[in-house]
Design a protein around this motif. Structure first.
Motif, PDB file in Angstrom:
ATOM      1  N   GLY A  87      -3.797   6.872 -11.441  1.00 39.47           N
ATOM      2  CA  GLY A  87      -2.747   7.187 -12.408  1.00 39.47           C
ATOM      3  C   GLY A  87      -2.797   6.222 -13.583  1.00 39.47           C
ATOM      4  O   GLY A  87      -1.761   5.745 -14.046  1.00 39.47           O
ATOM      5  N   ALA A  88      -4.017   5.930 -14.044  1.00 36.76           N
ATOM      6  CA  ALA A  88      -4.173   5.050 -15.206  1.00 36.76           C
ATOM      7  C   ALA A  88      -3.150   5.436 -16.283  1.00 36.76           C
ATOM      8  O   ALA A  88      -2.509   4.577 -16.891  1.00 36.76           O
ATOM      9  CB  ALA A  88      -5.600   5.164 -15.753  1.00 36.76           C
ATOM     10  N   THR A 101      -1.136   6.252  -2.124  1.00 36.95           N
ATOM     11  CA  THR A 101      -1.327   5.076  -2.973  1.00 36.95           C
ATOM     12  C   THR A 101      -1.633   5.544  -4.391  1.00 36.95           C
ATOM     13  O   THR A 101      -2.060   6.695  -4.605  1.00 36.95           O
ATOM     14  CB  THR A 101      -2.521   4.220  -2.487  1.00 36.95           C
ATOM     15  OG1 THR A 101      -3.716   4.984  -2.612  1.00 36.95           O
ATOM     16  CG2 THR A 101      -2.348   3.786  -1.048  1.00 36.95           C
ATOM     17  N   LEU A 102      -1.428   4.657  -5.353  1.00 35.53           N
ATOM     18  CA  LEU A 102      -1.819   4.976  -6.728  1.00 35.53           C
ATOM     19  C   LEU A 102      -2.139   3.689  -7.454  1.00 35.53           C
ATOM     20  O   LEU A 102      -1.818   2.591  -6.982  1.00 35.53           O
ATOM     21  CB  LEU A 102      -0.701   5.712  -7.474  1.00 35.53           C
ATOM     22  CG  LEU A 102       0.515   4.868  -7.867  1.00 35.53           C
ATOM     23  CD1 LEU A 102       0.924   5.190  -9.288  1.00 35.53           C
ATOM     24  CD2 LEU A 102       1.672   5.124  -6.927  1.00 35.53           C
ATOM     25  N   ASN A 132      -8.401   0.613  -8.716  1.00 31.28           N
ATOM     26  CA  ASN A 132      -8.972   1.756  -7.999  1.00 31.28           C
ATOM     27  C   ASN A 132      -9.847   1.274  -6.847  1.00 31.28           C
ATOM     28  O   ASN A 132      -9.774   1.792  -5.737  1.00 31.28           O
ATOM     29  CB  ASN A 132      -9.841   2.605  -8.950  1.00 31.28           C
ATOM     30  CG  ASN A 132      -9.041   3.697  -9.648  1.00 31.28           C
ATOM     31  OD1 ASN A 132      -7.989   4.131  -9.164  1.00 31.28           O
ATOM     32  ND2 ASN A 132      -9.552   4.173 -10.775  1.00 31.28           N
ATOM     33  N   LEU A 133     -10.672   0.276  -7.126  1.00 29.48           N
ATOM     34  CA  LEU A 133     -11.620  -0.179  -6.114  1.00 29.48           C
ATOM     35  C   LEU A 133     -10.898  -0.750  -4.890  1.00 29.48           C
ATOM     36  O   LEU A 133     -11.200  -0.379  -3.745  1.00 29.48           O
ATOM     37  CB  LEU A 133     -12.579  -1.210  -6.722  1.00 29.48           C
ATOM     38  CG  LEU A 133     -13.645  -1.767  -5.783  1.00 29.48           C
ATOM     39  CD1 LEU A 133     -14.521  -0.661  -5.201  1.00 29.48           C
ATOM     40  CD2 LEU A 133     -14.534  -2.779  -6.509  1.00 29.48           C
ATOM     41  N   ALA A 167      -2.011  -1.722  -8.353  1.00 28.87           N
ATOM     42  CA  ALA A 167      -2.182  -0.837  -7.203  1.00 28.87           C
ATOM     43  C   ALA A 167      -0.833  -0.789  -6.511  1.00 28.87           C
ATOM     44  O   ALA A 167      -0.151  -1.819  -6.418  1.00 28.87           O
ATOM     45  CB  ALA A 167      -3.256  -1.387  -6.272  1.00 28.87           C
ATOM     46  N   VAL A 168      -0.443   0.405  -6.035  1.00 24.37           N
ATOM     47  CA  VAL A 168       0.902   0.575  -5.482  1.00 24.37           C
ATOM     48  C   VAL A 168       0.819   1.397  -4.192  1.00 24.37           C
ATOM     49  O   VAL A 168       0.066   2.378  -4.123  1.00 24.37           O
ATOM     50  CB  VAL A 168       1.818   1.305  -6.505  1.00 24.37           C
ATOM     51  CG1 VAL A 168       3.272   1.233  -6.070  1.00 24.37           C
ATOM     52  CG2 VAL A 168       1.658   0.742  -7.921  1.00 24.37           C
ATOM     53  N   GLY A 169       1.618   1.002  -3.192  1.00 23.72           N
ATOM     54  CA  GLY A 169       1.625   1.763  -1.940  1.00 23.72           C
ATOM     55  C   GLY A 169       2.518   1.084  -0.922  1.00 23.72           C
ATOM     56  O   GLY A 169       3.437   0.343  -1.296  1.00 23.72           O
TER      57      GLY A 169
END
Ligand code: PLP
Length: 354
Positions: free
Chosen positions: A171-172, A194-195, A64-65, A211-213
């Motif tokens: 989206g944990a 992003t997620l 997330n960070l 992390a995805v994007g």
């Protein structure tokens, strides 16, 4: 004594197959981009989510960070739901490390509408920090594992694009959301920039999140991950069980959801406990024991005497989370303990009816 640990799906242990995959993983130095197993996991995660690229991180908090830092500038305002994990439980990381200002919006069961956000969005003005990012959470932890539907996500995405904002999804537990609605996870990721998602919750891997994007975002996120000390060397030992988590552990989440529904149904029958079963949409059950005259902490301590572990939140709120380590019989046992303890504590509160 039987132990039923319902504190979180993070307590899940790796499967035998995961342990074997760790032992036999092909490894290299991932800071040089040379760990083939990490590369395979990142490619798989990107493909699953319908995005260009992905980045393995040490935790959901780190994913997330780096996602938030990569899409904002120092001093920006970030819109978050009032109960967002990012705001509530991540040690204020994005404010401390990114000098970002949270702008909180109260949603309904964790879900914000464009109208909710519009009311909080402030016009460009020299007095006001510029807004750059909206964060949503799916499933929403503090709302009780509630799900944003694809159309609710699209509404917010369309609004964001109309205002030049990015959308990040925590989206944990996004696979829980997808399984609950019987849809492909891409239906939930199409309308976010992003997620992040976690390998180490219901999917049972021991460590890691992604992390995805798009590629440019992941390049920035990789640099932030390094800055935060999250550049890992032979991280294939983390990636190997992560691949199994994505490929083999998603479909079984439906069992956790069925167990959560069974638990919720049983708890509603106990006098003094209140919960709305329609809010139990995935693997989290939130309920209130204030009607029994005890605090959440007191309730949790009492059921713990019988081996049932849960999480206390503020006032009389209690959280139980189902996962791979919980069987139907554990739910039956938990309900019998809850019934017994409810009787005990309500008698104490009303000595005249003894
Ligand atoms: C919704 C949500 N986001 C982020 C996180 C953070 O993940 P981690 O504990 O891996 O840092 C959690 C953890 O419980 C979570 O529930």
């Amino acid at each position: 004594m039987r132990v039923v640990d319902l504190r979180s799906d993070t307590v899940t242990l790796p499967t035998e197959e995961m342990l074997e995959a760790i032992r036999t993983a092909e490894l290299g130095d991932d800071v040089y981009g040379e760990d083939p197993t990490v590369n395979r996991l990142e490619e798989l995660a990107a493909k699953k989510m319908g995005k260009e690229a992905a980045l393995l991180t040490t935790s959901g908090t780190q994913a997330n960070l780096v996602s938030v830092l990569s899409q904002t500038k120092l001093g920006d305002e970030v819109i978050l739901e009032a109960d967002a994990h990012l705001y509530y439980y991540e040690s204020g990381a994005f404010s401390t490390l990114g000098s970002l200002i949270p702008r909180l919006v109260r949603g309904h069961l964790g879900v914000m509408t464009p109208q909710d956000i519009e009311a909080a969005l402030r016009p460009p003005d020299i007095h006001i920090p510029p807004t750059s990012l909206i964060c949503i959470e799916n499933s929403h932890n503090r709302a009780g594992g509630t799900v944003w539907s694809p159309s609710q996500i699209k509404d917010v995405f369309d609004f964001a694009k109309g205002h030049g904002l990015s959308v990040h999804m925590d989206g944990a537990r996004v696979f829980n959301a997808a399984v609950a609605q019987n849809l492909d996870v891409r239906d939930f990721t199409r309308y976010v920039d992003t997620l992040m998602f976690c390998l180490s919750k219901g999917l049972s891997a021991p460590v890691g999140s992604l992390a995805v994007g798009d590629r440019e975002f992941i390049d920035r996120a990789r640099r932030y991950r390094k800055m935060l000390g999250g550049g890992m060397r032979q991280a294939g030992v983390i990636a190997a069980p992560g691949i199994i988590a994505i490929e083999k552990m998603v479909d079984r989440l439906k069992d956790d959801h069925a167990n959560a529904k069974m638990l919720a149904k049983g708890l509603t029958k106990i006098e003094g406990i209140s919960l709305d079963p329609s809010h139990v949409q995935t693997n989290i059950v939130l309920y209130d024991v204030a009607g029994l005259g005890v605090s959440g902490e007191e309730w949790v301590a009492k059921i713990n005497e019988f081996g049932v572990k849960a999480g206390a939140q503020e006032a009389g709120r209690v959280r139980m989370v189902t996962h791979r380590g919980i069987e139907k019989e554990d739910i039956e046992y938990t309900l019998s303990v809850a019934e017994k303890v409810a009787k005990q504590v309500s008698k104490k509160g009303h000595p005249d009816i003894l």
